[in-house]
Design a protein around this motif. Structure first.
Motif, PDB file in Angstrom:
ATOM      1  N   LEU A   1     -49.703  -5.287 -27.117  1.00 45.41           N
ATOM      2  CA  LEU A   1     -50.164  -5.513 -25.751  1.00 45.41           C
ATOM      3  C   LEU A   1     -49.594  -4.481 -24.797  1.00 45.41           C
ATOM      4  CD1 LEU A   1     -51.727  -7.342 -23.784  1.00 45.41           C
ATOM      5  CD2 LEU A   1     -49.654  -8.713 -23.545  1.00 45.41           C
ATOM      6  N   LEU A   2     -48.283  -4.232 -24.881  1.00 48.57           N
ATOM      7  CA  LEU A   2     -47.633  -3.299 -23.967  1.00 48.57           C
ATOM      8  C   LEU A   2     -48.142  -1.877 -24.179  1.00 48.57           C
ATOM      9  CD1 LEU A   2     -45.474  -3.253 -21.735  1.00 48.57           C
ATOM     10  CD2 LEU A   2     -43.797  -2.690 -23.501  1.00 48.57           C
ATOM     11  N   VAL A   3     -48.184  -1.454 -25.432  1.00 44.42           N
ATOM     12  CA  VAL A   3     -48.585  -0.079 -25.730  1.00 44.42           C
ATOM     13  C   VAL A   3     -50.073   0.132 -25.468  1.00 44.42           C
ATOM     14  CG1 VAL A   3     -48.773   1.651 -27.545  1.00 44.42           C
ATOM     15  CG2 VAL A   3     -46.730   0.245 -27.380  1.00 44.42           C
ATOM     16  N   SER A   4     -50.906  -0.818 -25.880  1.00 42.12           N
ATOM     17  CA  SER A   4     -52.344  -0.656 -25.669  1.00 42.12           C
ATOM     18  C   SER A   4     -52.678  -0.649 -24.180  1.00 42.12           C
ATOM     19  CB  SER A   4     -53.117  -1.772 -26.377  1.00 42.12           C
ATOM     20  OG  SER A   4     -52.751  -3.053 -25.873  1.00 42.12           O
ATOM     21  N   THR A   5     -51.956  -1.441 -23.374  1.00 40.74           N
ATOM     22  CA  THR A   5     -52.170  -1.424 -21.928  1.00 40.74           C
ATOM     23  C   THR A   5     -51.833  -0.063 -21.349  1.00 40.74           C
ATOM     24  OG1 THR A   5     -51.650  -3.781 -21.781  1.00 40.74           O
ATOM     25  CG2 THR A   5     -51.555  -2.512 -19.740  1.00 40.74           C
ATOM     26  N   PHE A   6     -50.701   0.485 -21.782  1.00 41.63           N
ATOM     27  CA  PHE A   6     -50.311   1.801 -21.303  1.00 41.63           C
ATOM     28  C   PHE A   6     -51.325   2.861 -21.724  1.00 41.63           C
ATOM     29  CE2 PHE A   6     -48.482   5.852 -22.592  1.00 41.63           C
ATOM     30  CZ  PHE A   6     -48.101   6.338 -21.363  1.00 41.63           C
ATOM     31  N   VAL A   7     -51.686   2.869 -23.017  1.00 40.29           N
ATOM     32  CA  VAL A   7     -52.601   3.894 -23.520  1.00 40.29           C
ATOM     33  C   VAL A   7     -53.945   3.818 -22.793  1.00 40.29           C
ATOM     34  CG1 VAL A   7     -53.896   4.664 -25.551  1.00 40.29           C
ATOM     35  CG2 VAL A   7     -51.491   4.030 -25.773  1.00 40.29           C
ATOM     36  N   TYR A   8     -54.416   2.618 -22.545  1.00 41.15           N
ATOM     37  CA  TYR A   8     -55.708   2.455 -21.870  1.00 41.15           C
ATOM     38  C   TYR A   8     -55.678   3.046 -20.469  1.00 41.15           C
ATOM     39  CZ  TYR A   8     -59.596   0.188 -19.481  1.00 41.15           C
ATOM     40  OH  TYR A   8     -60.714  -0.051 -18.726  1.00 41.15           O
ATOM     41  N   PHE A   9     -54.686   2.633 -19.669  1.00 39.01           N
ATOM     42  CA  PHE A   9     -54.634   3.113 -18.284  1.00 39.01           C
ATOM     43  C   PHE A   9     -54.281   4.595 -18.208  1.00 39.01           C
ATOM     44  CE2 PHE A   9     -53.832  -1.482 -17.144  1.00 39.01           C
ATOM     45  CZ  PHE A   9     -55.033  -1.638 -16.489  1.00 39.01           C
ATOM     46  N   TYR A  10     -53.403   5.062 -19.115  1.00 41.79           N
ATOM     47  CA  TYR A  10     -53.046   6.483 -19.096  1.00 41.79           C
ATOM     48  C   TYR A  10     -54.245   7.348 -19.461  1.00 41.79           C
ATOM     49  CZ  TYR A  10     -50.972  10.939 -20.380  1.00 41.79           C
ATOM     50  OH  TYR A  10     -50.687  12.271 -20.474  1.00 41.79           O
ATOM     51  N   THR A  11     -54.998   6.938 -20.491  1.00 38.29           N
ATOM     52  CA  THR A  11     -56.170   7.699 -20.898  1.00 38.29           C
ATOM     53  C   THR A  11     -57.219   7.723 -19.784  1.00 38.29           C
ATOM     54  OG1 THR A  11     -55.793   7.065 -23.208  1.00 38.29           O
ATOM     55  CG2 THR A  11     -57.977   7.915 -22.640  1.00 38.29           C
ATOM     56  N   LEU A  12     -57.452   6.568 -19.169  1.00 39.36           N
ATOM     57  CA  LEU A  12     -58.425   6.495 -18.084  1.00 39.36           C
ATOM     58  C   LEU A  12     -57.998   7.365 -16.908  1.00 39.36           C
ATOM     59  CD1 LEU A  12     -61.086   5.060 -17.408  1.00 39.36           C
ATOM     60  CD2 LEU A  12     -59.748   3.237 -16.335  1.00 39.36           C
ATOM     61  N   SER A  13     -56.706   7.327 -16.571  1.00 37.45           N
ATOM     62  CA  SER A  13     -56.198   8.142 -15.470  1.00 37.45           C
ATOM     63  C   SER A  13     -56.314   9.627 -15.790  1.00 37.45           C
ATOM     64  CB  SER A  13     -54.738   7.777 -15.184  1.00 37.45           C
ATOM     65  OG  SER A  13     -54.194   8.590 -14.175  1.00 37.45           O
ATOM     66  N   SER A  14     -56.024  10.000 -17.032  1.00 36.30           N
ATOM     67  CA  SER A  14     -56.103  11.410 -17.428  1.00 36.30           C
ATOM     68  C   SER A  14     -57.535  11.920 -17.364  1.00 36.30           C
ATOM     69  CB  SER A  14     -55.547  11.588 -18.847  1.00 36.30           C
ATOM     70  OG  SER A  14     -54.190  11.210 -18.908  1.00 36.30           O
ATOM     71  N   VAL A  15     -58.490  11.081 -17.744  1.00 34.48           N
ATOM     72  CA  VAL A  15     -59.894  11.474 -17.680  1.00 34.48           C
ATOM     73  C   VAL A  15     -60.308  11.748 -16.237  1.00 34.48           C
ATOM     74  CG1 VAL A  15     -62.265  10.663 -18.005  1.00 34.48           C
ATOM     75  CG2 VAL A  15     -60.566  10.301 -19.808  1.00 34.48           C
ATOM     76  N   PHE A  16     -59.905  10.875 -15.317  1.00 36.11           N
ATOM     77  CA  PHE A  16     -60.236  11.077 -13.907  1.00 36.11           C
ATOM     78  C   PHE A  16     -59.574  12.336 -13.361  1.00 36.11           C
ATOM     79  CE2 PHE A  16     -61.493   6.554 -13.854  1.00 36.11           C
ATOM     80  CZ  PHE A  16     -62.694   6.684 -13.177  1.00 36.11           C
ATOM     81  N   GLN A  17     -58.305  12.577 -13.730  1.00 43.20           N
ATOM     82  CA  GLN A  17     -57.615  13.772 -13.258  1.00 43.20           C
ATOM     83  C   GLN A  17     -58.295  15.035 -13.781  1.00 43.20           C
ATOM     84  OE1 GLN A  17     -55.279  13.903 -11.020  1.00 43.20           O
ATOM     85  NE2 GLN A  17     -55.065  11.669 -10.877  1.00 43.20           N
TER      86      GLN A  17
END
Length: 309
Positions: free
Chosen positions: A238-254
């Motif tokens: 849960l912790l890692v998948s939450t991080f990976v999801y939001f980090y990947t989404l943020s990186s795509v927008f950046q």
């Protein structure tokens, strides 16, 4: 100020408020535990730095973004714009590094005693403080060049060589130069992401193998209850998948923003909202998995009763 800016400002305000309250709730939780005979764990030290990094990222990004969305774009000086952007980047980076350190530490500590990590397993608690300290220093050094190209947003509408990000703006550069700059800033994050995924997969594999090994000694009457291995696996995933999801989404927008010479303000604001999601959500995930005082008190009372017999 139109309705869109008002709605986005309210989103920033709600997200920042919930995130700060969640992190301070976790701080209060640890303060309460400090008045008990709770035995501090090595992971608690990591959690405390994660809280500090989350609060830094939330306040330095959420507050100015909220004010900019409500029409106060020009309230910062050049120094204020550079400082807040730098502190947000440092807080974001330390938050990533703390989660990475936590994942690697868990993978090492639950490894079998006859594994190749046996020697490191004994010394792992001693490496936590240097690792977190190095994470703060590394993020400061890497991000020190980030504010150089930033200036406060000007009210002059005739400026065309600036890329606006709400309350801050930057000079337009060559696409190749921007790409190299982005790779440099992203390298520590990508490294932490790789270590995090490796350690999490290792933990899940070790827990699954342990579950298979002890499954034959468990009574069938307890099969309806969730095993400790399953609970630990769900927490890590849960912790890692939450991080990976939001980090990947943020990186795509950046990445998308960096490709445009004049990105849409809606896109910039939405990217900022996504970047604040993990600091907002993570304290509630940690609150759900950290020891509770009432549970510790019951355990302590039963232990004392057992000693008195």
């Amino acid at each position: 100020m139109d309705n869109t800016d008002l709605a986005i400002g309210l989103i920033f305000l709600i997200e920042t408020t919930i995130g700060v309250l969640g992190n301070f709730s976790l701080i209060g939780h640890y303060i309460i535990l400090s008045f008990t005979e709770y035995e501090w764990r090595s992971t608690d030290f990591i959690h405390k730095h994660l809280i500090g990094a989350n609060v830094l990222a939330l306040l330095c990004k959420g507050v100015p973004q909220t004010m900019a969305s409500f029409g106060r774009k020009y309230f910062l000086s050049d120094l204020g714009c550079k400082l807040l952007s730098f502190l947000h980047r440092v807080g974001r980076g330390v938050s990533i590094g703390s989660i990475c350190t936590l994942s690697v530490y868990q993978a090492v500590t639950i490894s079998p005693r006859n594994s190749r990590w046996a020697e490191l397993k004994v010394k792992a608690p001693k490496y936590i403080f240097p690792s977190i300290f190095l994470c703060w220093i590394l993020q400061m050094l890497v991000n020190i060049i980030f504010p150089i190209y930033l200036t406060r947003t000007s009210s002059d509408k005739n400026i065309t060589d600036k890329k606006e990000f709400g309350y801050c703006s930057s000079d337009r550069h060559d696409k190749m130069e921007d790409s190299l700059f982005g790779v440099l800033l992203s390298f520590p994050d990508v490294l932490c992401l790789g270590l995090m995924l490796w350690s999490s997969i290792s933990v899940v594999f070790l827990l699954y193998r342990h579950k298979q090994r002890v499954q034959h000694i468990r009574r069938t009457t307890a099969s309806s209850r969730t095993s400790p291995e399953a609970r630990a696996t769900k927490t890590i995933l849960l912790l890692v998948s939450t991080f990976v999801y939001f980090y990947t989404l943020s990186s795509v927008f950046q990445l998308v923003i960096s490709l445009f010479d004049n990105p849409s303000m809606i896109l910039v604001q939405f990217a900022a909202v996504v970047s604040l999601c993990f600091p907002t959500v993570s304290p509630f995930l940690l609150l759900a998995t950290t020891p509770r005082y009432s549970r510790y008190r019951r355990y302590r009372r039963s232990a004392l009763q057992g000693e008195g017999r």
